[in-house]
Motif scaffolding. Structure first.
Motif, short mmCIF file in Angstrom:
data_model
loop_
_atom_site.label_atom_id
_atom_site.label_comp_id
_atom_site.label_asym_id
_atom_site.label_seq_id
_atom_site.Cartn_x
_atom_site.Cartn_y
_atom_site.Cartn_z
N GLY A 126 -9.84 -28.42 49.94
CA GLY A 126 -9.01 -27.74 50.93
C GLY A 126 -7.77 -28.55 51.28
N GLU A 127 -7.78 -29.84 50.90
CA GLU A 127 -6.66 -30.75 51.19
C GLU A 127 -6.22 -30.62 52.64
OE1 GLU A 127 -3.88 -29.77 47.96
OE2 GLU A 127 -4.56 -31.59 46.96
N LEU A 128 -7.19 -30.90 53.53
CA LEU A 128 -6.95 -30.79 54.96
C LEU A 128 -7.06 -32.16 55.61
CD1 LEU A 128 -9.33 -27.74 55.55
CD2 LEU A 128 -6.82 -27.66 55.52
N LEU A 129 -6.09 -32.48 56.46
CA LEU A 129 -6.13 -33.74 57.21
C LEU A 129 -6.10 -33.44 58.70
CD1 LEU A 129 -5.94 -36.88 57.32
CD2 LEU A 129 -3.44 -36.62 57.28
N PHE A 130 -7.05 -34.03 59.43
CA PHE A 130 -7.12 -33.88 60.87
C PHE A 130 -6.79 -35.23 61.51
CE2 PHE A 130 -9.65 -30.66 58.89
CZ PHE A 130 -9.29 -29.52 59.59
N PRO A 131 -5.53 -35.43 61.89
CA PRO A 131 -5.12 -36.74 62.41
C PRO A 131 -5.28 -36.88 63.92
CG PRO A 131 -3.20 -35.36 62.08
CD PRO A 131 -4.40 -34.52 61.74
#
Ligand code: ZN
Ligand code: FE
Length: 241
Positions: A126-131
Motif C-alpha cells: 500500500g506504500e503508506l506512511l503514518f508519521p
C-alpha cells in the motif's frame, strides 16, 4: 495492494486513519483521538476493529484508544520506551519491529523530535506512511521534547521510501504550512502549484491528505533543508510565523 486507508476527521484538525487489509479482512486505526467518530465509521461499514496503532502519547492521538479496545477487543500497538505514558500496550514495539496486519505488516520507525518516544509506521503493502506529528504536508511537528538535529535525523529515515509513498499525517495543517513554505521558497513552482491545489481543496472543505512523498520532496521546506542547522532555523522561524 491489499491495505487501503481512509481519513477520519477528529477534534478540531486531527486525522485518525482507518486501515483495511482486504485478504484477511483485518481492520486497524492509527491515532484515534476520540472513540465516537471511529465507532460511527466502523458501524456504518459493519466492521470490527483489530489493531490500534499509536504514534505518540499526546491526548489528541490516544484519547479514544482505551474505549475502542474495550468495545472491539482491539490490540494497542505503541513504543515500548513510552509505555509509561501511553495506554496499556498489548504490542510494545521498537525500531525495525514488524507488526502483523493480516497478510501485510507495518514497520516501526523511531522518529524522535516532536516527542522523544514518537514512532512512525510504514506499510510496504500500500506504500503508506503514518508519521503522526513528525512530518506534515509542507511542514514538521513542533519540537516539544527533541532537538532540531533529532528531528532532522528522523526526517532522514524517510529518505529511502519511494516517491509514491502516501503520507497520512496527524493533522490538517497544510494551508498554514503552505504559506510558510512559500515564504521560504517563493520561486518554487511545484510549491506554487500545491499551494493553489490546497487552497481549492480547503475552500471545498476537503482533506489535503494523504499526499505523496514525491510531492513533499518538491514542496516541504523541512525535507528540503540541507543541514540540521538550516532545518532548525526554519523550525524556529515557523514557531513565530
Ligand atoms: Zn502531538
Ligand atoms: Fe497532534
Amino acid at each position: 495492494m491489499t491495505v487501503t486507508v481512509q481519513a477520519i476527521p477528529m477534534l478540531a484538525d486531527n486525522y485518525s486513519w482507518l486501515l483495511r487489509e482486504s485478504t484477511s479482512g483485518k481492520v486497524g486505526i492509527v491515532d484515534p483521538a476520540e472513540a465516537a467518530p471511529a465507532i460511527a465509521v466502523l458501524e456504518a461499514a459493519g466492521l470490527g476493529l483489530d489493531v490500534i496503532f499509536l504514534t505518540h502519547h499526546h491526548p489528541d492521538h490516544v484519547g479514544g484508544a482505551e474505549e475502542l479496545r474495550a468495545r472491539y477487543g482491539a490490540r494497542i500497538v505503541g513504543n515500548r520506551a513510552d509505555a509509561h505514558r501511553l495506554p496499556r500496550l498489548d504490542v510494545p514495539v521498537h525500531e525495525g519491529a514488524l507488526v502483523e496486519f493480516g497478510v501485510a505488516n507495518a514497520r516501526v520507525i523511531e522518529v524522535p523530535g516532536h516527542t522523544l518516544g514518537h514512532i512512525a509506521y510504514y506499510f510496504a503493502d500500500g506504500e503508506l506512511l503514518f508519521p503522526g506529528d513528525t512530518m506534515f504536508s509542507m511542514g514538521c511537528g513542533r519540537l516539544f521534547e527533541g532537538t532540531a538535529a533529532q528531528m532532522f535525523s528522523s526526517f532522514a529515515k524517510f529518505a529511502e521510501l519511494p516517491d509514491e509513498t502516501l503520507l497520512c499525517c496527524g493533522h490538517e495543517y497544510t494551508a498554514a504550512n503552505a504559506k510558510f513554505a512559500l515564504s521560504i521558497e517563493p520561486d518554487n513552482t511545484a510549491l506554487q502549484t500545491r499551494f493553489d491545489e490546497v487552497a481549492t481543496l480547503r475552500a471545498d472543505g476537503l482533506a489535503t491528505l494523504p499526499v505523496s512523498l514525491g510531492t513533499e520532496r518538491a514542496t516541504n521546506p523541512f525535507i528540503r533543508a540541507a543541514t540540521a542547522e538550516e532545518f532548525g532555523e526554519r523550525r524556529k522561524a515557523k514557531d513565530t510565523f
